[in-house]
Design a protein around this motif. Sequence first.
Motif, PDB file in Angstrom:
ATOM      1  N   PRO A  33       0.810  -1.184   0.030  1.00 60.72           N
ATOM      2  CA  PRO A  33      -0.003   0.103  -0.057  1.00 60.72           C
ATOM      3  C   PRO A  33       0.665   1.199   0.009  1.00 60.72           C
ATOM      4  O   PRO A  33       1.719   1.268   0.504  1.00 60.72           O
ATOM      5  N   GLY A  34       0.407   2.338  -0.794  1.00 61.45           N
ATOM      6  CA  GLY A  34       1.049   3.585  -0.767  1.00 61.45           C
ATOM      7  C   GLY A  34       1.326   4.011  -2.210  1.00 61.45           C
ATOM      8  O   GLY A  34       0.629   3.476  -3.257  1.00 61.45           O
ATOM      9  N   ALA A  38       0.720   9.283  -1.976  1.00 64.96           N
ATOM     10  CA  ALA A  38       0.652   9.311  -0.711  1.00 64.96           C
ATOM     11  C   ALA A  38       2.047   9.718  -0.109  1.00 64.96           C
ATOM     12  O   ALA A  38       2.467  10.415   0.974  1.00 64.96           O
ATOM     13  N   THR A  41       3.121  13.306  -0.465  1.00 67.15           N
ATOM     14  CA  THR A  41       2.393  14.218   0.589  1.00 67.15           C
ATOM     15  C   THR A  41       2.805  13.957   1.968  1.00 67.15           C
ATOM     16  O   THR A  41       3.097  15.177   2.532  1.00 67.15           O
ATOM     17  N   ILE A  42       3.232  12.900   2.185  1.00 67.53           N
ATOM     18  CA  ILE A  42       3.786  12.900   3.563  1.00 67.53           C
ATOM     19  C   ILE A  42       5.272  13.603   3.847  1.00 67.53           C
ATOM     20  O   ILE A  42       5.534  14.254   4.792  1.00 67.53           O
ATOM     21  N   CYS A  45       4.695  17.031   4.047  1.00 68.29           N
ATOM     22  CA  CYS A  45       4.367  17.382   5.446  1.00 68.29           C
ATOM     23  C   CYS A  45       5.478  17.808   6.328  1.00 68.29           C
ATOM     24  O   CYS A  45       5.386  18.697   7.145  1.00 68.29           O
ATOM     25  N   PHE A 133       0.416  30.008   0.085  1.00 65.43           N
ATOM     26  CA  PHE A 133      -0.756  30.331   0.894  1.00 65.43           C
ATOM     27  C   PHE A 133      -0.496  31.273   2.169  1.00 65.43           C
ATOM     28  O   PHE A 133      -0.985  31.915   2.659  1.00 65.43           O
TER      29      PHE A 133
ATOM     30  N   PRO B  49      -5.838   0.139   1.966  1.00 65.91           N
ATOM     31  CA  PRO B  49      -4.890   0.585   3.039  1.00 65.91           C
ATOM     32  C   PRO B  49      -4.356   2.107   2.048  1.00 65.91           C
ATOM     33  O   PRO B  49      -3.778   2.892   2.653  1.00 65.91           O
ATOM     34  N   ASP B  50      -4.523   1.562   0.818  1.00 69.29           N
ATOM     35  CA  ASP B  50      -3.698   2.768   0.129  1.00 69.29           C
ATOM     36  C   ASP B  50      -4.518   3.797   0.278  1.00 69.29           C
ATOM     37  O   ASP B  50      -3.737   5.194   0.457  1.00 69.29           O
ATOM     38  N   ILE B  53      -3.818   5.458   3.637  1.00 72.81           N
ATOM     39  CA  ILE B  53      -2.542   6.396   3.781  1.00 72.81           C
ATOM     40  C   ILE B  53      -2.925   7.946   3.313  1.00 72.81           C
ATOM     41  O   ILE B  53      -2.618   8.884   3.908  1.00 72.81           O
ATOM     42  N   THR B  54      -3.391   7.810   1.997  1.00 76.97           N
ATOM     43  CA  THR B  54      -3.656   9.185   1.470  1.00 76.97           C
ATOM     44  C   THR B  54      -4.531  10.070   2.163  1.00 76.97           C
ATOM     45  O   THR B  54      -4.295  11.206   2.244  1.00 76.97           O
ATOM     46  N   ALA B  57      -2.976  11.449   5.268  1.00 84.14           N
ATOM     47  CA  ALA B  57      -2.275  12.702   4.878  1.00 84.14           C
ATOM     48  C   ALA B  57      -2.741  13.867   4.568  1.00 84.14           C
ATOM     49  O   ALA B  57      -2.342  14.890   4.727  1.00 84.14           O
ATOM     50  N   VAL B  58      -3.557  13.616   3.382  1.00 82.72           N
ATOM     51  CA  VAL B  58      -4.109  14.663   2.894  1.00 82.72           C
ATOM     52  C   VAL B  58      -5.578  15.335   3.603  1.00 82.72           C
ATOM     53  O   VAL B  58      -5.341  16.634   4.070  1.00 82.72           O
ATOM     54  N   GLY B  61      -3.894  16.171   7.352  1.00 83.88           N
ATOM     55  CA  GLY B  61      -2.733  16.994   7.408  1.00 83.88           C
ATOM     56  C   GLY B  61      -2.844  18.352   6.681  1.00 83.88           C
ATOM     57  O   GLY B  61      -2.931  19.341   7.151  1.00 83.88           O
ATOM     58  N   ILE B  62      -2.887  18.093   5.381  1.00 83.52           N
ATOM     59  CA  ILE B  62      -2.555  19.358   4.398  1.00 83.52           C
ATOM     60  C   ILE B  62      -3.834  20.247   4.767  1.00 83.52           C
ATOM     61  O   ILE B  62      -3.901  21.362   4.658  1.00 83.52           O
ATOM     62  N   LEU B  65      -4.526  22.193   7.692  1.00 81.84           N
ATOM     63  CA  LEU B  65      -3.392  23.270   7.902  1.00 81.84           C
ATOM     64  C   LEU B  65      -3.925  24.372   7.019  1.00 81.84           C
ATOM     65  O   LEU B  65      -3.584  25.838   7.420  1.00 81.84           O
ATOM     66  N   LEU B  66      -4.240  24.093   5.784  1.00 81.29           N
ATOM     67  CA  LEU B  66      -4.832  25.041   4.856  1.00 81.29           C
ATOM     68  C   LEU B  66      -5.934  26.059   5.490  1.00 81.29           C
ATOM     69  O   LEU B  66      -6.194  27.101   5.487  1.00 81.29           O
ATOM     70  N   ILE B  69      -4.724  28.155   8.287  1.00 83.46           N
ATOM     71  CA  ILE B  69      -4.103  29.328   7.878  1.00 83.46           C
ATOM     72  C   ILE B  69      -5.128  30.407   7.151  1.00 83.46           C
ATOM     73  O   ILE B  69      -4.846  31.562   7.561  1.00 83.46           O
ATOM     74  N   ALA B  70      -6.139  29.900   6.549  1.00 79.40           N
ATOM     75  CA  ALA B  70      -7.099  30.622   6.133  1.00 79.40           C
ATOM     76  C   ALA B  70      -7.708  31.491   7.177  1.00 79.40           C
ATOM     77  O   ALA B  70      -8.003  32.759   7.057  1.00 79.40           O
ATOM     78  N   LYS B  72      -6.530  32.292  10.011  1.00 78.50           N
ATOM     79  CA  LYS B  72      -5.799  33.122  10.653  1.00 78.50           C
ATOM     80  C   LYS B  72      -5.832  34.514   9.871  1.00 78.50           C
ATOM     81  O   LYS B  72      -5.533  35.691  10.188  1.00 78.50           O
TER      82      LYS B  72
END
Lengths: 138, 79
Positions: A33-34, A38, A41-42, A45, A133, B49-50, B53-54, B57-58, B61-62, B65-66, B69-70, B72
């Motif tokens: 997996p991965g 992915a 992106t990590i 991060c 951003f 599982p693929d 993970i994505t 993370a997305v 995480g991302i 965070l965005l 920030i918006a 703020k």
Amino acid sequence: MKNDIVLREVCKFMIPAIQLYAVYIILHGHISPGGGFAGGTILSCSFIIAHLVFGRDYVKSKFNFNLLIKIMSICLIIYGIIKMYSFLTSGTHLPHPPIGVPGNILSGGFILPLNILVGIIVACVMYIVFDLFMEGGK
Amino acid sequence: MELFSIIMLISLIIFSIAVSVVKDLLASVIVFMVYSLIMAILWQQLNAPDLAITEAAVGAGITTLLFIIAIKKIRGDKK
């Protein structure tokens, strides 16, 4: 936030661990997996954490943004060329990429270089988007 | 495992309603992050599982965070 000693000391050994995990996910993308997206992106991060904790100048001293965009463009061109081979030969008698064997990284043919290229592109793009951003493109 | 998945699906519905109902913007973003994390566990339960993970993370995480920030940037730098 930049003067918090606990945050700085924890990030000093967490950031390499995150990057190692991202490289593992990219390299094993075709047999577990991965994959490129992915893992990239990590990886981005970890750059964002370094940006938030150590400041923007620290990250800019490590990578130059012009260099980052050049690397990204070259990776996109190489990706296009390799992927074009895969599209053009899918119906012909030219050799196909093999099906990978679990545990053997080099058994996937050109899927491994494609994953590495996608990982680099996604990491650069995500970090550049975050920086635009956060700082407004200064 | 069935009961675990049903509990998480019900909590997903509750969180998705809470995101639009909660008045505080920062609390809304945090609830959205928890929604993403539970969705990641659910992808793992569905043998993907693929995607898990994505999503972790997305989505957690991302995107969070965005959004922060918006928020703020909207409120301005009150230090």
